[in-house]
Design a protein around this motif. Structure first.
Motif, PDB file in Angstrom:
ATOM      1  N   ILE A  65       0.841  -1.205   0.000  1.00 36.94           N
ATOM      2  CA  ILE A  65       0.000   0.000   0.000  1.00 36.94           C
ATOM      3  C   ILE A  65       0.874   1.251   0.000  1.00 36.94           C
ATOM      4  O   ILE A  65       0.622   2.191  -0.763  1.00 36.94           O
ATOM      5  CB  ILE A  65      -0.935  -0.003   1.219  1.00 36.94           C
ATOM      6  N   ALA A  66       1.889   1.279   0.860  1.00 37.77           N
ATOM      7  CA  ALA A  66       2.788   2.436   0.915  1.00 37.77           C
ATOM      8  C   ALA A  66       3.467   2.653  -0.430  1.00 37.77           C
ATOM      9  O   ALA A  66       3.553   3.784  -0.927  1.00 37.77           O
ATOM     10  CB  ALA A  66       3.832   2.244   2.013  1.00 37.77           C
ATOM     11  N   GLY A  67       3.959   1.569  -1.026  1.00 34.61           N
ATOM     12  CA  GLY A  67       4.619   1.674  -2.318  1.00 34.61           C
ATOM     13  C   GLY A  67       3.680   2.111  -3.420  1.00 34.61           C
ATOM     14  O   GLY A  67       4.046   2.927  -4.278  1.00 34.61           O
ATOM     15  N   LEU A  68       2.470   1.579  -3.407  1.00 34.70           N
ATOM     16  CA  LEU A  68       1.499   1.930  -4.439  1.00 34.70           C
ATOM     17  C   LEU A  68       1.153   3.417  -4.382  1.00 34.70           C
ATOM     18  O   LEU A  68       1.126   4.107  -5.412  1.00 34.70           O
ATOM     19  CB  LEU A  68       0.232   1.086  -4.281  1.00 34.70           C
ATOM     20  N   ILE A  69       0.886   3.918  -3.195  1.00 34.95           N
ATOM     21  CA  ILE A  69       0.573   5.346  -3.033  1.00 34.95           C
ATOM     22  C   ILE A  69       1.760   6.201  -3.475  1.00 34.95           C
ATOM     23  O   ILE A  69       1.594   7.217  -4.182  1.00 34.95           O
ATOM     24  CB  ILE A  69       0.209   5.655  -1.572  1.00 34.95           C
ATOM     25  N   HIS A  70       2.938   5.799  -3.080  1.00 38.32           N
ATOM     26  CA  HIS A  70       4.143   6.557  -3.427  1.00 38.32           C
ATOM     27  C   HIS A  70       4.354   6.625  -4.930  1.00 38.32           C
ATOM     28  O   HIS A  70       4.522   7.713  -5.500  1.00 38.32           O
ATOM     29  CB  HIS A  70       5.356   5.916  -2.747  1.00 38.32           C
ATOM     30  N   TYR A  71       4.307   5.490  -5.590  1.00 36.59           N
ATOM     31  CA  TYR A  71       4.624   5.478  -7.014  1.00 36.59           C
ATOM     32  C   TYR A  71       3.483   6.011  -7.877  1.00 36.59           C
ATOM     33  O   TYR A  71       3.738   6.591  -8.937  1.00 36.59           O
ATOM     34  CB  TYR A  71       5.024   4.061  -7.451  1.00 36.59           C
ATOM     35  N   LEU A  72       2.257   5.867  -7.426  1.00 38.27           N
ATOM     36  CA  LEU A  72       1.150   6.490  -8.155  1.00 38.27           C
ATOM     37  C   LEU A  72       1.272   8.008  -8.146  1.00 38.27           C
ATOM     38  O   LEU A  72       1.052   8.674  -9.164  1.00 38.27           O
ATOM     39  CB  LEU A  72      -0.188   6.076  -7.548  1.00 38.27           C
ATOM     40  N   SER A  73       1.616   8.552  -6.980  1.00 35.84           N
ATOM     41  CA  SER A  73       1.711  10.012  -6.868  1.00 35.84           C
ATOM     42  C   SER A  73       3.015  10.555  -7.434  1.00 35.84           C
ATOM     43  O   SER A  73       3.071  11.692  -7.901  1.00 35.84           O
ATOM     44  CB  SER A  73       1.559  10.428  -5.404  1.00 35.84           C
ATOM     45  N   LEU A  74       4.057   9.743  -7.437  1.00 39.24           N
ATOM     46  CA  LEU A  74       5.351  10.201  -7.949  1.00 39.24           C
ATOM     47  C   LEU A  74       5.435  10.105  -9.469  1.00 39.24           C
ATOM     48  O   LEU A  74       6.015  10.972 -10.128  1.00 39.24           O
ATOM     49  CB  LEU A  74       6.482   9.385  -7.319  1.00 39.24           C
ATOM     50  N   LEU A  75       4.852   9.053 -10.022  1.00 37.62           N
ATOM     51  CA  LEU A  75       4.971   8.794 -11.461  1.00 37.62           C
ATOM     52  C   LEU A  75       3.709   9.198 -12.221  1.00 37.62           C
ATOM     53  O   LEU A  75       3.392   8.622 -13.264  1.00 37.62           O
ATOM     54  CB  LEU A  75       5.263   7.306 -11.691  1.00 37.62           C
ATOM     55  N   TYR A  76       3.023  10.202 -11.714  1.00 39.74           N
ATOM     56  CA  TYR A  76       1.805  10.690 -12.358  1.00 39.74           C
ATOM     57  C   TYR A  76       2.042  11.062 -13.816  1.00 39.74           C
ATOM     58  O   TYR A  76       1.131  11.008 -14.653  1.00 39.74           O
ATOM     59  CB  TYR A  76       1.289  11.919 -11.609  1.00 39.74           C
ATOM     60  N   TRP A  77       3.272  11.461 -14.128  1.00 43.07           N
ATOM     61  CA  TRP A  77       3.600  11.945 -15.479  1.00 43.07           C
ATOM     62  C   TRP A  77       3.514  10.855 -16.539  1.00 43.07           C
ATOM     63  O   TRP A  77       3.536  11.144 -17.745  1.00 43.07           O
ATOM     64  CB  TRP A  77       5.009  12.545 -15.486  1.00 43.07           C
ATOM     65  N   VAL A  78       3.408   9.600 -16.095  1.00 40.34           N
ATOM     66  CA  VAL A  78       3.267   8.508 -17.066  1.00 40.34           C
ATOM     67  C   VAL A  78       2.001   8.684 -17.900  1.00 40.34           C
ATOM     68  O   VAL A  78       1.987   8.400 -19.099  1.00 40.34           O
ATOM     69  CB  VAL A  78       3.261   7.142 -16.346  1.00 40.34           C
ATOM     70  N   VAL A  79       0.944   9.167 -17.263  1.00 40.27           N
ATOM     71  CA  VAL A  79      -0.335   9.327 -17.974  1.00 40.27           C
ATOM     72  C   VAL A  79      -0.232  10.345 -19.108  1.00 40.27           C
ATOM     73  O   VAL A  79      -0.561  10.021 -20.259  1.00 40.27           O
ATOM     74  CB  VAL A  79      -1.460   9.708 -16.984  1.00 40.27           C
ATOM     75  N   PRO A  80       0.204  11.582 -18.861  1.00 39.61           N
ATOM     76  CA  PRO A  80       0.325  12.529 -19.985  1.00 39.61           C
ATOM     77  C   PRO A  80       1.345  12.092 -21.031  1.00 39.61           C
ATOM     78  O   PRO A  80       1.175  12.380 -22.219  1.00 39.61           O
ATOM     79  CB  PRO A  80       0.737  13.847 -19.316  1.00 39.61           C
ATOM     80  N   VAL A  81       2.403  11.398 -20.616  1.00 42.63           N
ATOM     81  CA  VAL A  81       3.386  10.911 -21.590  1.00 42.63           C
ATOM     82  C   VAL A  81       2.758   9.875 -22.515  1.00 42.63           C
ATOM     83  O   VAL A  81       2.948   9.920 -23.742  1.00 42.63           O
ATOM     84  CB  VAL A  81       4.613  10.314 -20.864  1.00 42.63           C
ATOM     85  N   MET A  82       1.997   8.951 -21.938  1.00 39.58           N
ATOM     86  CA  MET A  82       1.348   7.923 -22.760  1.00 39.58           C
ATOM     87  C   MET A  82       0.326   8.537 -23.707  1.00 39.58           C
ATOM     88  O   MET A  82       0.172   8.092 -24.851  1.00 39.58           O
ATOM     89  CB  MET A  82       0.660   6.879 -21.860  1.00 39.58           C
ATOM     90  N   ARG A  83      -0.361   9.561 -23.247  1.00 41.38           N
ATOM     91  CA  ARG A  83      -1.374  10.206 -24.090  1.00 41.38           C
ATOM     92  C   ARG A  83      -0.733  11.055 -25.185  1.00 41.38           C
ATOM     93  O   ARG A  83      -1.178  11.034 -26.335  1.00 41.38           O
ATOM     94  CB  ARG A  83      -2.286  11.087 -23.227  1.00 41.38           C
ATOM     95  N   THR A  84       0.319  11.786 -24.835  1.00 41.36           N
ATOM     96  CA  THR A  84       0.921  12.719 -25.786  1.00 41.36           C
ATOM     97  C   THR A  84       1.769  12.008 -26.828  1.00 41.36           C
ATOM     98  O   THR A  84       1.664  12.291 -28.026  1.00 41.36           O
ATOM     99  CB  THR A  84       1.781  13.753 -25.046  1.00 41.36           C
ATOM    100  N   TYR A  85       2.605  11.080 -26.367  1.00 46.61           N
ATOM    101  CA  TYR A  85       3.560  10.438 -27.276  1.00 46.61           C
ATOM    102  C   TYR A  85       3.147   9.023 -27.700  1.00 46.61           C
ATOM    103  O   TYR A  85       3.634   8.523 -28.711  1.00 46.61           O
ATOM    104  CB  TYR A  85       4.944  10.395 -26.627  1.00 46.61           C
ATOM    105  N   GLY A  86       2.291   8.409 -26.900  1.00 46.02           N
ATOM    106  CA  GLY A  86       1.827   7.073 -27.267  1.00 46.02           C
ATOM    107  C   GLY A  86       0.450   7.068 -27.892  1.00 46.02           C
ATOM    108  O   GLY A  86      -0.010   6.026 -28.377  1.00 46.02           O
ATOM    109  N   TYR A  87      -0.216   8.235 -27.861  1.00 48.06           N
ATOM    110  CA  TYR A  87      -1.560   8.388 -28.442  1.00 48.06           C
ATOM    111  C   TYR A  87      -2.546   7.374 -27.862  1.00 48.06           C
ATOM    112  O   TYR A  87      -3.411   6.858 -28.561  1.00 48.06           O
ATOM    113  CB  TYR A  87      -1.499   8.254 -29.967  1.00 48.06           C
ATOM    114  N   LEU A  88      -2.402   7.094 -26.569  1.00 47.51           N
ATOM    115  CA  LEU A  88      -3.286   6.149 -25.908  1.00 47.51           C
ATOM    116  C   LEU A  88      -4.443   6.887 -25.249  1.00 47.51           C
ATOM    117  O   LEU A  88      -4.306   8.041 -24.832  1.00 47.51           O
ATOM    118  CB  LEU A  88      -2.519   5.357 -24.843  1.00 47.51           C
TER     119      LEU A  88
END
Length: 220
Positions: free
Chosen positions: A49-72
């Motif tokens: 749980i601690a790890g999931l919360i940490h990495y979800l909030s830290l790696l939020y930029w994965v979502v815009p990267v996937m949308r912008t450059y991966g067109y997902l």
């Protein structure tokens, strides 16, 4: 679970963009308190749980990267983030499980907590193709005097010192609040020893860092 969530958020706050790097020196204390008297299986869940919360909030930029450059689409981008964070969360989960299984006495915490954390960080650097980002030591990238020791021990030396700080704070807090570790009381001597070890380690790191910076500046 709330303590695990708190640790996850404190860890994220230690890294950019928030960048409150001093938080990392105490960010693991709630997590240690959460697993203090839990068996290995439940400790695994709390660590996850601690790890999931940490990495979800830290790696939020994965979502815009996937949308912008991966067109997902947005939903798929979020799913990828959750999957990525879940895989990375296995490492703090395994750490917590190992601590609960091996660190049966408070005295073992002094050695096992920093050692196991650094071991897990090292494994994360290489396993599953490796993800050497956001190691605890990386949070101190602006603290030049503290990170010079990386030329001796790598970033893992900085991480070890950080976890040692968290361990000292945790043992002191456990003694003050009269809590237990694995249902065993913490002796008065142990937090003092932990603080001494941390202070000595910090002083060595600072002195070496000061000398290293002066030497490098002289060469330039």
């Amino acid at each position: 679970m709330l303590l695990a969530v708190l640790s996850g958020l404190l860890l994220t706050g230690s890294f950019p963009k928030i960048g409150l790097d001093w938080l990392v020196w105490v960010a693991l204390v709630p997590l240690f308190a959460a697993i203090a008297n839990l068996p290995a299986k439940k400790s695994f869940r709390i660590g996850f749980i601690a790890g999931l919360i940490h990495y979800l909030s830290l790696l939020y930029w994965v979502v815009p990267v996937m949308r912008t450059y991966g067109y997902l689409p947005l939903t798929l981008s979020i799913a990828i983030l959750f999957l990525f964070a879940a895989v990375l969360a296995l490492f703090p989960a395994v750490f917590c499980m190992a601590v609960a299984a091996i660190g049966r006495t408070p005295a073992r915490c002094l050695i096992m907590l920093p050692l196991l954390w650094v071991t897990v960080e090292y494994i994360r650097t290489y396993v599953f193709t490796g993800f050497p980002w956001a190691l605890l030591g990386n949070s101190q990238y602006l603290r030049l005097h503290l990170i010079q020791m990386a030329d001796l021990f790598g970033v893992y030396g900085v991480s070890f010192l950080i976890v040692l700080s968290n361990t000292a704070f945790f043992l002191a807090l456990t003694l003050i609040t009269r809590q237990t570790w694995q249902n065993k009381p913490v002796s008065r001597r142990l937090p003092a020893v932990a603080v001494i070890f941390f202070v000595l380690g910090f002083l060595f790191t600072w002195i070496y860092g000061t000398w290293r910076i002066k030497t490098t500046d002289h060469l330039i």
